[in-house]
Design a protein around this motif. Structure first.
Motif, PDB file in Angstrom:
ATOM      1  N   LEU A 112       0.835  -1.206   0.000  1.00 12.67           N
ATOM      2  CA  LEU A 112       0.000   0.000   0.000  1.00 12.67           C
ATOM      3  C   LEU A 112       0.863   1.247   0.000  1.00 12.67           C
ATOM      4  O   LEU A 112       1.822   1.361   0.767  1.00 12.67           O
ATOM      5  N   ARG A 113       0.501   2.170  -0.856  1.00 12.35           N
ATOM      6  CA  ARG A 113       1.104   3.502  -0.822  1.00 12.35           C
ATOM      7  C   ARG A 113      -0.031   4.509  -0.942  1.00 12.35           C
ATOM      8  O   ARG A 113      -0.886   4.383  -1.823  1.00 12.35           O
ATOM      9  N   ASN A 114      -0.048   5.497  -0.054  1.00 15.02           N
ATOM     10  CA  ASN A 114      -1.109   6.499  -0.129  1.00 15.02           C
ATOM     11  C   ASN A 114      -0.533   7.891   0.128  1.00 15.02           C
ATOM     12  O   ASN A 114       0.682   8.077   0.179  1.00 15.02           O
ATOM     13  N   ASP A 115      -1.428   8.860   0.295  1.00 13.19           N
ATOM     14  CA  ASP A 115      -1.003  10.256   0.402  1.00 13.19           C
ATOM     15  C   ASP A 115      -0.851  10.732   1.842  1.00 13.19           C
ATOM     16  O   ASP A 115      -0.666  11.929   2.069  1.00 13.19           O
ATOM     17  N   LYS A 116      -0.913   9.851   2.807  1.00 12.29           N
ATOM     18  CA  LYS A 116      -0.924  10.292   4.202  1.00 12.29           C
ATOM     19  C   LYS A 116       0.349  11.009   4.605  1.00 12.29           C
ATOM     20  O   LYS A 116       0.323  11.937   5.406  1.00 12.29           O
ATOM     21  N   LEU A 117       1.479  10.609   4.055  1.00 12.53           N
ATOM     22  CA  LEU A 117       2.751  11.247   4.401  1.00 12.53           C
ATOM     23  C   LEU A 117       3.314  12.068   3.241  1.00 12.53           C
ATOM     24  O   LEU A 117       4.452  12.527   3.309  1.00 12.53           O
ATOM     25  N   ASP A 118       2.528  12.249   2.206  1.00 13.45           N
ATOM     26  CA  ASP A 118       2.979  13.035   1.057  1.00 13.45           C
ATOM     27  C   ASP A 118       2.838  14.532   1.346  1.00 13.45           C
ATOM     28  O   ASP A 118       1.957  14.957   2.103  1.00 13.45           O
ATOM     29  N   GLY A 119       3.686  15.302   0.734  1.00 15.31           N
ATOM     30  CA  GLY A 119       3.556  16.755   0.791  1.00 15.31           C
ATOM     31  C   GLY A 119       2.852  17.253  -0.456  1.00 15.31           C
ATOM     32  O   GLY A 119       2.684  16.525  -1.430  1.00 15.31           O
ATOM     33  N   ARG A 120       2.444  18.495  -0.447  1.00 12.36           N
ATOM     34  CA  ARG A 120       1.818  19.069  -1.643  1.00 12.36           C
ATOM     35  C   ARG A 120       2.844  19.909  -2.382  1.00 12.36           C
ATOM     36  O   ARG A 120       3.755  20.490  -1.768  1.00 12.36           O
ATOM     37  N   ASN A 121       2.695  19.986  -3.672  1.00 13.66           N
ATOM     38  CA  ASN A 121       3.644  20.788  -4.432  1.00 13.66           C
ATOM     39  C   ASN A 121       3.221  22.260  -4.436  1.00 13.66           C
ATOM     40  O   ASN A 121       2.203  22.636  -3.848  1.00 13.66           O
ATOM     41  N   TYR A 122       3.983  23.060  -5.107  1.00  8.73           N
ATOM     42  CA  TYR A 122       3.787  24.507  -5.068  1.00  8.73           C
ATOM     43  C   TYR A 122       2.412  24.917  -5.580  1.00  8.73           C
ATOM     44  O   TYR A 122       1.822  25.893  -5.091  1.00  8.73           O
ATOM     45  N   PHE A 123       1.881  24.201  -6.553  1.00 10.34           N
ATOM     46  CA  PHE A 123       0.635  24.603  -7.199  1.00 10.34           C
ATOM     47  C   PHE A 123      -0.606  24.002  -6.546  1.00 10.34           C
ATOM     48  O   PHE A 123      -1.718  24.301  -6.949  1.00 10.34           O
ATOM     49  N   ASP A 124      -0.426  23.141  -5.561  1.00  9.81           N
ATOM     50  CA  ASP A 124      -1.566  22.503  -4.918  1.00  9.81           C
ATOM     51  C   ASP A 124      -2.093  23.356  -3.772  1.00  9.81           C
ATOM     52  O   ASP A 124      -1.340  23.724  -2.873  1.00  9.81           O
ATOM     53  N   SER A 125      -3.384  23.652  -3.795  1.00  9.67           N
ATOM     54  CA  SER A 125      -3.990  24.319  -2.645  1.00  9.67           C
ATOM     55  C   SER A 125      -4.308  23.297  -1.550  1.00  9.67           C
ATOM     56  O   SER A 125      -4.298  23.611  -0.366  1.00  9.67           O
TER      57      SER A 125
END
Length: 204
Positions: A112-125
């Protein structure tokens, strides 16, 4: 094994001398002995597993990608290999699939890989959604048909399955015309607060 997917080819660049053809987590083909990755010879149980058309998008040059759990071993040969290995002037990558035995063996897995520990990039609100499930199972053993056939020490089977599901949000940026621009007024692009130094188009 790799930054994105469980892929046995991601281990191949760990054997020196080698380098990835592309500096991305998805890249699994490696450069060896001065040759391009597409000149490697990829074998599966000793059988040609090379693709006639290289997948340039995913940077792969093989046809069948067995599950990591379905592999018994794989070998990487970079030089001084025998004449039985032809075709490429790069490395020889030979993977061997597991086989059945007198005992039943298998496994079930989920990566499993998900967005729980992901950061957002410059263009993401907000952080975009990401969910990746790589799952499967293997099973091997003797072929036994009750009251008809006992394959112990003679006939064996091995099967495996792997599935991949990816749900990913994508951030798109765009510039749209303002209300004035849609009406044909582009004066907002002019800086009228500073003199231009030119009075007319003739330089007067």
């Amino acid at each position: 094994m790799g930054g994105i997917l469980r892929n046995w080819r991601s281990l191949a660049p760990a054997w020196p001398p080698a380098s990835r053809e592309r500096a991305t987590p998805e890249a699994t083909d490696s450069v060896r002995t001065g040759a391009r990755s597409y000149q490697n010879n990829i074998l599966l149980d000793g059988i040609d597993n090379n693709s006639n058309l290289t997948d340039l998008l995913n940077n792969t040059s093989y046809v069948i990608q067995p599950s990591v759990d379905a592999l018994q071993e794989f070998k990487v040969q970079t030089n001084a290999y025998s004449a039985e290995f032809g075709r490429g002037n790069g490395a020889i990558l030979n993977a061997s699939i597991k086989s059945g035995s007198n005992q039943f063996h298998g496994d079930v897995y989920e990566f499993l890989r998900n967005d729980k520990l992901d950061g957002r990039n410059y263009f993401d609100s907000i952080r975009p959604a990401y969910q990746q499930n790589q799952f499967g199972a293997t099973l091997g053993g003797p072929v036994i048909i009750p009251h008809l056939y006992d394959g112990r020490n003679r006939t064996f089977f091995f099967v495996d399955y792997e599935g991949l599901r990816v749900r990913q949000g994508e951030t798109l940026t765009a510039t749209v015309p303002s209300v004035a621009e849609r009406g044909g007024d582009f004066s907002e692009f002019l800086d009228l607060s500073q003199p231009t130094g030119v009075l007319d188009c003739n330089g007067g």
